[in-house]
Structure formats: structure tokens, C-alpha cells
Design a protein around this motif. Sequence first.
Motif, short mmCIF file in Angstrom:
data_model
loop_
_atom_site.label_atom_id
_atom_site.label_comp_id
_atom_site.label_asym_id
_atom_site.label_seq_id
_atom_site.Cartn_x
_atom_site.Cartn_y
_atom_site.Cartn_z
N GLN A 141 0.81 -1.22 0.00
CA GLN A 141 0.00 0.00 0.00
C GLN A 141 0.85 1.26 0.00
OE1 GLN A 141 -3.23 0.03 -0.32
NE2 GLN A 141 -3.80 -2.11 0.13
N GLN A 142 2.16 1.12 0.23
CA GLN A 142 3.05 2.27 0.20
C GLN A 142 4.44 1.81 -0.19
OE1 GLN A 142 2.82 3.70 4.25
NE2 GLN A 142 4.52 2.42 4.92
N HIS A 143 5.24 2.75 -0.70
CA HIS A 143 6.62 2.43 -1.08
C HIS A 143 7.50 2.48 0.16
CE1 HIS A 143 5.73 2.41 -5.33
NE2 HIS A 143 5.21 3.62 -5.28
N ASP A 144 8.05 1.31 0.54
CA ASP A 144 8.86 1.23 1.76
C ASP A 144 10.36 1.30 1.50
OD1 ASP A 144 6.66 1.00 3.48
OD2 ASP A 144 6.48 -1.16 3.08
N ASN A 145 10.74 1.48 0.25
CA ASN A 145 12.18 1.48 -0.07
C ASN A 145 12.66 2.86 -0.50
OD1 ASN A 145 10.63 1.39 -2.34
ND2 ASN A 145 11.64 -0.37 -3.28
N GLY A 146 12.03 3.90 0.03
CA GLY A 146 12.39 5.26 -0.36
C GLY A 146 13.82 5.63 -0.02
N GLU A 147 14.39 5.03 1.04
CA GLU A 147 15.75 5.39 1.43
C GLU A 147 16.79 4.98 0.39
OE1 GLU A 147 14.92 1.25 2.78
OE2 GLU A 147 13.87 3.18 2.94
N LEU A 148 16.39 4.17 -0.57
CA LEU A 148 17.30 3.76 -1.64
C LEU A 148 17.34 4.75 -2.79
CD1 LEU A 148 16.24 -0.01 -1.88
CD2 LEU A 148 18.23 0.91 -0.66
N VAL A 149 16.43 5.74 -2.78
CA VAL A 149 16.20 6.58 -3.95
C VAL A 149 16.77 7.99 -3.76
CG1 VAL A 149 14.47 7.52 -5.52
CG2 VAL A 149 14.08 5.30 -4.41
N SER A 150 17.38 8.50 -4.82
CA SER A 150 17.80 9.91 -4.87
C SER A 150 17.07 10.58 -6.03
CB SER A 150 19.31 10.02 -5.08
OG SER A 150 20.02 9.48 -3.99
N PHE A 151 16.29 11.60 -5.72
CA PHE A 151 15.60 12.38 -6.75
C PHE A 151 16.41 13.65 -7.02
CE2 PHE A 151 12.00 9.95 -4.93
CZ PHE A 151 11.60 9.31 -6.09
N ILE A 152 16.88 13.79 -8.23
CA ILE A 152 17.72 14.92 -8.61
C ILE A 152 16.99 15.76 -9.65
CG2 ILE A 152 19.90 15.59 -9.71
CD1 ILE A 152 21.10 12.98 -8.66
N TYR A 153 16.94 17.07 -9.44
CA TYR A 153 16.26 17.94 -10.41
C TYR A 153 17.25 18.90 -11.06
CZ TYR A 153 16.04 21.01 -6.24
OH TYR A 153 16.33 21.76 -5.12
N LEU A 154 16.93 19.26 -12.31
CA LEU A 154 17.82 20.13 -13.08
C LEU A 154 17.59 21.61 -12.76
CD1 LEU A 154 17.47 18.38 -16.56
CD2 LEU A 154 19.24 18.01 -14.84
N LEU A 155 16.31 22.00 -12.62
CA LEU A 155 15.95 23.41 -12.44
C LEU A 155 15.02 23.58 -11.26
CD1 LEU A 155 15.09 24.35 -16.15
CD2 LEU A 155 17.27 24.72 -14.98
N GLU A 156 15.09 24.76 -10.64
CA GLU A 156 14.11 25.08 -9.60
C GLU A 156 12.79 25.52 -10.22
OE1 GLU A 156 16.17 28.05 -7.36
OE2 GLU A 156 17.19 26.59 -6.08
N ASP A 157 12.86 26.19 -11.38
CA ASP A 157 11.65 26.63 -12.07
C ASP A 157 11.04 25.49 -12.87
OD1 ASP A 157 11.96 29.21 -11.09
OD2 ASP A 157 13.21 29.82 -12.78
N ASP A 158 9.75 25.64 -13.20
CA ASP A 158 9.05 24.60 -13.94
C ASP A 158 9.64 24.41 -15.34
OD1 ASP A 158 7.43 24.24 -11.79
OD2 ASP A 158 5.64 25.14 -12.67
N TRP A 159 9.67 23.18 -15.77
CA TRP A 159 10.19 22.78 -17.08
C TRP A 159 9.10 22.96 -18.14
CZ3 TRP A 159 14.90 21.58 -18.84
CH2 TRP A 159 15.09 20.72 -19.91
N SER A 160 9.49 23.37 -19.30
CA SER A 160 8.57 23.49 -20.43
C SER A 160 9.39 23.42 -21.71
CB SER A 160 7.79 24.81 -20.38
OG SER A 160 8.67 25.91 -20.58
N LYS A 161 8.72 23.27 -22.84
CA LYS A 161 9.46 23.25 -24.11
C LYS A 161 10.14 24.58 -24.36
CE LYS A 161 7.03 19.60 -26.61
NZ LYS A 161 6.27 19.23 -27.84
N ARG A 162 9.50 25.66 -23.96
CA ARG A 162 10.12 26.98 -24.15
C ARG A 162 11.41 27.08 -23.34
NH1 ARG A 162 10.74 31.45 -21.46
NH2 ARG A 162 9.52 30.64 -19.70
N VAL A 163 11.36 26.65 -22.07
CA VAL A 163 12.55 26.68 -21.23
C VAL A 163 13.60 25.71 -21.78
CG1 VAL A 163 13.45 26.12 -18.92
CG2 VAL A 163 11.29 27.38 -19.17
N ARG A 164 13.15 24.53 -22.16
CA ARG A 164 14.05 23.50 -22.69
C ARG A 164 14.85 24.00 -23.89
NH1 ARG A 164 11.22 18.86 -26.08
NH2 ARG A 164 11.39 20.57 -27.59
N ASN A 165 14.23 24.82 -24.72
CA ASN A 165 14.86 25.27 -25.98
C ASN A 165 15.62 26.58 -25.85
OD1 ASN A 165 13.75 23.00 -27.24
ND2 ASN A 165 11.89 24.10 -27.85
#
Length: 817
Positions: A276-300
Motif C-alpha cells: 500500500q506504500q513504497h517502503d524502499n524510499g531510502e534507496l532513492v535519490s531524486f535529482i532535479y535540473l531546475l528550480e523553475d518549472d520545465w517546459s518546451k520553451r525553457v528546454r529550448n
Amino acid sequence: MKHILEIFMIFNCSALAGAGKTYSAARWAITKSINEGMKIAFIQSSKRLIDQTFEDIDGVMGKDGAYVPVRRFYGRDGIGIGQSVRKEIMKHLNDTHDDGEIILMTHAAFLGLPYWHKQQLWTLVIDEIPQVDKMWDFKLSQTHYLITDHVAVNEFDPIHYQVSPLSEKVLTDYRRNLHNDEIYEKFKDLSACLLSPHWSVHVRKEQWHRHINGETEHGRHTLSFFSMLEPTIFEGYRDVIVMGAMFEDSLMNLYWSNQGVKFLTHKEISSGVRYQQHDNGELVSFIYLLEDDWSKRVRNLELDGKSLFDWSVEAIKRELRDKPFLWVANNDITDNELFGSNQRLPGVPNGLNEYQHIDHMVFLSALNRNPAHIAYLEAKGLDPEQVKFATGCQTAYQAFMRGSIRDPGNQKAKTCIVPDQRTAEYLARHFRGAKIGPLSGNMKVTKKQPGRKPKADALTNAQKQARKRANKTSEILGKLLHMKERQKSDTKNTIDIGNSGFVFNPTQLRHSWNSYVVNLFDSIYSAVPSFRMRMTNEEVIAEIKATHKTCTDKKTNNLLLSAADFNPDKSPETKRGMANIEYVNGIWLDNDGGDLTPDEFHRFFPDLRMVAFNTYSGGNRWRGFIPCTQIMTVEAHQIIIRSLERVVNQRGYWSDRQADEANRQGRTLLRHGFDTSKFVPSSLFYLPVQAKDGDSFLREWSGREIDPILWVERSIIHEKSEEAQTLEFEDDETTTKEVNSFDLDTVLGQISVKGRPIYQDWIRITWAAIKVAGKNDGIAAMEKNFPQEKGREYPVLASGWQEHKSPGKDFLINMAS
């Protein structure tokens, strides 16, 4: 299209991805078909998933020594399906026996069926949440008649028409496209929705009239149609069960809850899943590229000769090095070898289970709907923030769950790189104990909270919000209906003249039940009207035209009109304040001069009756009157005013305050020019006169009067949804050392000695300070280091703070360096 007027119940199974909800549903279906003779249809998103479920059912029956008839049907993608497949399904439904059985078909096949024989005998299991919204954007400046000649439009809400078939034969030809015509193909999906009783189709009024009137400005304006799948698609069946991960965040749940659907947990299927829930979260690293929201305009965006996307690809390669990973990007990224031999997944990766040996994932898709589509969904009661979570964030979750995280027994470390902070935080909320942070930045560990079993059939946030909205709307509508009856019964035609030095000779007033009180005042300081008359909309417009011919030496020689009727005894503090208003009549607007002309304003609302005229000062200043079908409450008046303002903003025109703020950020916005202080119904407006410089005009457009009941019942203004749950972080030794080494006061001092930052950076610095130190300490640090700012501005900025949009410590360090 029928409306859901009573409670309509649908079961759901919101098990997490990889929890085995389809397998659990298959076992349940076999048991019910054998023991209770139930007829069950699995409606699934792909042929691959159908084959997998067919094999699961066959395996379970072989293992248990059980048997139930099972048959699968294939249809090709899209709403339309091959005639032979449709006929095959229909024949089976017509000829089948009444005993238990299981059939499987695609979403496309189900949606393409004209009817379902003996549907009351069947239970539907909808595996994977169907898409409930569609949009088609056509460039048809010269050929719009190919579709506009064959549909009818009717009033729906303040800015959209409902579209219905007019020439069913032509639309059927488009849908079938038997001769593979390219033009027919463009209208195929839209025609299928128009011909279906379960898809509501709408078009923006402005776009419709621009095309009908030949005002597309050489094709600059497109013709967009929007459609929503309505809950009626599931009416009449024995039961309906919708299965999908994160169902509570889905557009189906959000929209259908607004429509009155009550979703109940299917306990038997839900109890059979693996977890019913993910119990292996300590194995995961979530890495983000930008603080602002991603869009095709930003991407390009181009940076030093390369797009931001290309820079991101290089950074990701450095981060993951030789580690194998899965990756997802938009279809317009055509290079399948962008990351060498690493496996690319399709844009919608649901149902793929063969990659559980790969630990790492890169998700780079930009899945934002365009502004017109967002505006339509917002008019339908869906918060743009909710829409973003329900699309890009949910797709990122599904992509990540294709890898080894799907296997609870896999204890290897996993990395998931996503484009923006919003997506990383959404994912981290479902993997407690995970680490999260920017690429090449410091990672923070989220708290791993103990699991808690949700209360059975408790209302979701969407259902609570829908109930609250419905109750508030019902309250306002009740008052409006009462006012309508009151207006019908009050037929007195009176002119009360007070102690005024003005001479006012209205034209002959007609006796009409649809009249209302119009108050005229000597000056802006008057508390009691000089004239109090009962008039109809026709009489008001006639008087506007008559008084507009008047010439005067100065505007204060003129009378002022109020859109409200006041009761001086209603409040002890005021005689002509908001608390004294009995009702409001019509919409009056005062434009002090901006970039928005009366003609352009009317194009935004092309179906409305409207009068616009110059002010005494002349130039580009003007006033407007939009009549309404009845008197209304203050709340209804404000909903209409906010709706008008919302549309003006969507079309790119803003208030002086908003434009000034943008200027401080280095951006230029068009100004609508409306005096927003006059948006309250207690305001006074000078009667029309000739302009002092002779630059006078009066425009009148025919059309509908605003129906307050319609504008409230189908309001495009909705309260914002509740903020997503805030992430909490562990205060472990690593994190404590990291925080202690970062002194907010010192960093802000280093930024301040460089001089006052531009306004946009100042806002971001304030938000980052709040994120690092909390609201009170963050504001205190800002006030200490930036004392030249008005102190009251910081609490205002803090009230709008959102964690997923806020920069953090790394941003502050960069600003200080």
C-alpha cells in the motif's frame, strides 16, 4: 449531454504502480465469474496489457483448476476503431449467454462502441485511468466552414459555447474516413467526440466569432475545440471499477468529483495488492535540473550557443557516467541514441514491466498543456497546479516505476533525474526517506513517516472541494432565484427626486416587471441619491444615448450613477457602503486609458450586449455598460467581474499594479486600463457626456445580456486547491552539519552589499530565505539585511510562498558569490 444530478458511484482501486492491482483484479474476476456468474469486461490501455492480463487469467485458472470463458478483442489506437473489430464486439455482446465470462478490450475499442447490449449485466474493470480531456487546435482562416458549417453552438459558460452535431452524415464521414483523406483525418477524432453522447465539446466564443466574421488576422488566431469525457459513459452498468496509481491526483477524479461522482474504494481488489506504500524510499535519490518549472520553451532556451536541453544532457551524462539507465523525452526529440545504448521508453510507459533490472531513470518530457487548454480546464473547475501534477508529475512517476524500484526486494541504490523541483518533490512525497536535491548540489533526506491506513471511503480532497464549491454555488443561486421572483412581483414605476440642484429629465419610462432601481447622486460624497428611478435595461441604454449628447464645462457638473440599490438603514456605520447594498443591477466598467480598446474588449466577449462611450476627459479613456437579465447579489456581481478580469488577463492585458511589478522585473505587459477600485458594486460612475476635446464616441453591440445564474452556476472562477503536502526533512548529522555551515544572515549580508537586487531577484531571495529558515526567521533576516524595503511587503510575499516553486540555499549562495 446529460448532467449527473444525483450521486453517481464508481469504485476505484488506487494501488501504487507495481503493487499488482491488475493481477488482483484478475483473480477477483475469475472468482466472481465462476461463483456468482458475473460478466466482467476488462477495459485496458494497450494490446500489451491485454495479452499480459489474458496470460495471468489463464495461469490462475490452470493453477486453481478453474475455468471461465475468456475472450480478448483488439482495436487500433484512437477513438475510431476498425469496423470489423467493432462489429465483432457488438456481435459477441448481442449473442453471448447470461453465464459468467471475462472479455478484454482496449480503451479505444470501448469508447468506439455505439452501445452495449444488456449493459446492466456487466461489470467494467477500467485498467489504467482514461484521459478525460482533449484539445484540437486548427489553423482554418479560409476553410473553417469544413467544420463550422456542420456543427451548432449554444450558450454554455461565460467564455465557451457548447458544440453539437448539425450534419451528422458529414461528421460520420469524417470519423470513418473510409478513403484515407488527409483533410477528413484532421477532423476524425473531433467528429467522433461530437457524435458521442458522452463527450462534451466546447469552443472559445472569441475564436468562433473571429472565424465566422473573418477576423483571424491572417491566421494568427486559431480555432480550438476542447472536449471532456463525462461520467455518463459508465451509466447503466452493474458496476464500474477504475484502477490506476495515484488515482486521487488524476484529472478523472478531480473533474468527475466536481460533476457529482462519488468514488468508493473497491475493498476486495485493493486488499489483494502486494503493498500500500513504497517502503524502499531510502534507496532513492531524486535529482532535479531546475528550480523553475520545465517546459518546451525553457528546454529550448539558448545558452552560449547550445540549448538548455543539450546542456542538461551533458550534465546528466557526467552525473550517471557508465551506469545503465532508462530515459524518456518528448516525441520531438527524435535522436533515440541521445544517451548511447541506454534504453528509451515511450512517452506513456504504463504497463512496461521488462526493465526491472535497471536502477536509474532520466525523465525529460515537457508535458504542459498550452495556455488556451489550461484556461478551458480552469473554467471547468480544475486548478492549473492540479493539472500539472496530474500530467507531467504522474507520467514521471509511471516512468520511474518501470525500473528496479518496482521490485520491493531490490536493495540497490536508485537515481531518478527529473527536469524540475516540482516533479522531484511530488515523487519524493511518495517515497518517504528518499534524498532530494539539485544536480551537483547538496541532497536532503525526507522524513520516513510511519504508514497510516486511510479511513475507509473518506472523502478525498477533490470531493471535499467539490462539495464546498457546490454548497457555496447553491447558496448564491438560491439568493439569485429569490431576487428574480422579487423583481417580477415589484412592478412599481416611480421617480423619487431629492433635494438636488441638477435638472434630469428621463424619457418616458415604460411599465415593466423587469425593471430595477437606478440611483443618481449629486457627487462622489453624497450618501443619499438625488434621483431614484425604476428602469429597464432598454431604458437605461436609451438614457445613456440621450445623456451622451450633453455638453458640460466640467465633469463634476454631471450626475453619478450607481450599479447598486442601497438601504441606508441596513448598516449603522454607512449609508452607501457595501453593507448597505440590497442588490446590484448590471455591470459598469471605468477604463482610465490603457492598451485595451472597447472594440478589442468586445471581441473577448463577442456574444454579449454591450455599450461603450467616451469619458469627459476623452482620449483613450472610456466607460462600459453590460446589462444583465436580472438583479443580483454582491457575490454574483463579484464572480462576474472576476470572470471578465480573468479573460482580459488570459488575453494578455493586466492591471497597472501588475504591469508596474512586471516593469520592476524587466518585463513589459500590456495594460487593460480598468480602474480596479471601481470593481466593487458600491462605486459611482459619471453619466455619459460629450468629451471636452470633442473626441466623443458611443458604440453599441447587440447580443445576450449577462445571465447571473448562468455565470454563477457555470463560473470560470474557482477557489485554488489545497496546497500539496509539504515535505519534511530528517535532522540527521549530515543535514545538521550542512545547515550549520550555512549562515543565512551572513549570506544575505553578502548579497545586500552588492546593492539592491532587481525586483524579481528580491522576491526569489525572500522565498529562498523562507525555505531555508522558515517563515518568521526568514522574514526577520530579510528585514535586517534589506531594511530599505517596506516591512509590510515581506508578509505579503510570504503569504504567496509555495515550496515547490521556491528556490533555496544554492540560489542564495549563487547570488552571494
